[in-house]
Write a protein that holds these residues in place. Structure first.
Motif, PDB file in Angstrom:
ATOM      1  N   ASP A 165       0.855  -1.030   0.002  1.00 20.54           N
ATOM      2  CA  ASP A 165       0.140  -0.185   0.095  1.00 20.54           C
ATOM      3  C   ASP A 165       0.910   1.312   0.003  1.00 20.54           C
ATOM      4  O   ASP A 165       1.804   1.212   0.816  1.00 20.54           O
ATOM      5  N   ARG A 186       0.586   3.826  -8.810  1.00 19.08           N
ATOM      6  CA  ARG A 186       0.710   4.106  -7.459  1.00 19.08           C
ATOM      7  C   ARG A 186      -0.386   3.329  -6.824  1.00 19.08           C
ATOM      8  O   ARG A 186      -1.680   3.575  -7.190  1.00 19.08           O
ATOM      9  N   ARG A 187       0.062   2.687  -5.697  1.00 18.16           N
ATOM     10  CA  ARG A 187      -1.238   1.795  -5.067  1.00 18.16           C
ATOM     11  C   ARG A 187      -1.715   2.910  -3.769  1.00 18.16           C
ATOM     12  O   ARG A 187      -0.782   3.175  -2.912  1.00 18.16           O
ATOM     13  N   HIS A 188      -3.083   2.762  -3.704  1.00 22.11           N
ATOM     14  CA  HIS A 188      -3.594   3.500  -2.671  1.00 22.11           C
ATOM     15  C   HIS A 188      -4.773   2.637  -2.051  1.00 22.11           C
ATOM     16  O   HIS A 188      -5.656   2.524  -2.537  1.00 22.11           O
ATOM     17  N   GLY A 189      -4.424   1.348  -1.080  1.00 21.59           N
ATOM     18  CA  GLY A 189      -5.267   0.396  -0.813  1.00 21.59           C
ATOM     19  C   GLY A 189      -5.631  -0.306  -1.906  1.00 21.59           C
ATOM     20  O   GLY A 189      -4.801  -1.187  -2.498  1.00 21.59           O
ATOM     21  N   SER A 190      -7.151  -0.499  -2.318  1.00 22.33           N
ATOM     22  CA  SER A 190      -7.451  -1.123  -3.463  1.00 22.33           C
ATOM     23  C   SER A 190      -7.510  -0.316  -4.643  1.00 22.33           C
ATOM     24  O   SER A 190      -7.823  -0.957  -5.844  1.00 22.33           O
ATOM     25  N   GLU A 191      -7.023   0.900  -4.785  1.00 25.08           N
ATOM     26  CA  GLU A 191      -6.842   1.753  -5.875  1.00 25.08           C
ATOM     27  C   GLU A 191      -5.524   1.673  -6.574  1.00 25.08           C
ATOM     28  O   GLU A 191      -4.726   1.846  -5.725  1.00 25.08           O
ATOM     29  N   PHE A 192      -5.477   1.637  -7.740  1.00 28.55           N
ATOM     30  CA  PHE A 192      -4.244   1.888  -8.778  1.00 28.55           C
ATOM     31  C   PHE A 192      -4.306   2.643  -9.591  1.00 28.55           C
ATOM     32  O   PHE A 192      -4.981   2.986 -10.447  1.00 28.55           O
ATOM     33  N   ASP A 193      -3.598   4.084  -9.217  1.00 31.14           N
ATOM     34  CA  ASP A 193      -3.623   5.264  -9.946  1.00 31.14           C
ATOM     35  C   ASP A 193      -2.554   5.179 -11.020  1.00 31.14           C
ATOM     36  O   ASP A 193      -1.260   4.946 -10.642  1.00 31.14           O
ATOM     37  N   THR A 194      -2.700   5.235 -12.201  1.00 29.63           N
ATOM     38  CA  THR A 194      -1.694   5.097 -13.364  1.00 29.63           C
ATOM     39  C   THR A 194      -1.346   6.324 -13.958  1.00 29.63           C
ATOM     40  O   THR A 194      -2.617   7.086 -14.174  1.00 29.63           O
TER      41      THR A 194
END
Ligand code: SAH
Length: 213
Positions: A165, A186-194
């Motif tokens: 995380d 970038r991983r934020h919890g279960s979110e993956f920002d690309t």
């Protein structure tokens, strides 16, 4: 031109390509790329060009290695996973910036040669193994940083799972139109920002059929 002035020229090229992280530039100066370069291409070791290694694979151009390393924002307490050891050059660069590098290569011969080079340089914080890197290295997960140096069609799901995380992954992805984009995730919890950070040209990531664990 002497090897030293070739190296200086290469570092200047990196700067003008946008590599401003002085830690990355210092490590590039310290790691001898000629040690990773096949005998037939020694004269090109400090040119900004990708070079063929065995099994129709290539070691990336040094400016690409530096840009990817910078994009990874590696810290000295971090564990980094690399998929696609190849010559070992990228892993050697990373090893000087983080706590430990775990690197996976599908060709045993390439890995053996890379391991010899790590030994020769006195690098002791790289752990390597032969295997299909799309499965990651579950026993060592999570990783604060993951770098994939072969092009996938999508983010390999198991690598996403093994990214810590807050972690960052950098990888080339096929754009569906015959090209590739370099992506920073970038991983934020279960979110993956690309984020698309540039063009890329890598050999394909070849998934194997290792059983899932
Ligand atoms: N990082 C390397 C460049 C590697 S080229 C360097 O610094 O020299 C890409 C490498 O990925 C090749 O050696 C190829 O054999 C390897 N590769 C491709 N698919 C793979 C997979 N599924 N698992 C592990 N390695 C893979």
């Amino acid at each position: 031109m002497s090897p030293d002035s070739r190296k200086i020229r290469l570092v200047m090229k990196m700067r003008s390509a946008g590599v401003s992280d002085t830690r990355v530039l210092a490590v590039v100066e310290r790691i001898p790329r000629d040690l990773f370069t096949p005998p037939a291409f020694q004269d090109k070791a400090y040119e900004d060009t990708a070079l063929p290694i065995s099994y129709h694979q290539t070691m990336s151009a040094p400016v690409v290695v530096a840009l990817m390393t910078q994009a990874l924002e590696v810290g000295d307490r971090q564990k980094v996973l690399e998929v696609g050891t190849g010559s070992g050059y990228q892993a050697a660069i990373l090893s000087r910036l983080c706590r430990r590098v775990y690197t996976i290569e599908r060709y045993r011969d390439l890995l053996n040669d890379a391991e010899e080079r790590f030994k020769e340089l006195g690098i002791t914080n790289i752990t390597s193994r032969v295997g299909d890197g799309t499965f990651g290295w579950p026993e060592q997960a999570p990783f604060e940083r993951i770098i994939v140096t072969a092009a996938a069609t999508d983010i390999p799901p198991l690598l996403g799972k093994q990214l810590a995380d807050g972690g960052i992954m950098v990888l080339p992805i096929d754009d569906g139109a015959g090209g590739q984009s370099l992506i920073r995730v970038r991983r934020h919890g279960s979110e993956f920002d690309t984020e698309d950070i540039g063009e890329a040209r890598f050999v394909p990531l070849v998934p194997g059929n290792e059983p899932r664990d």
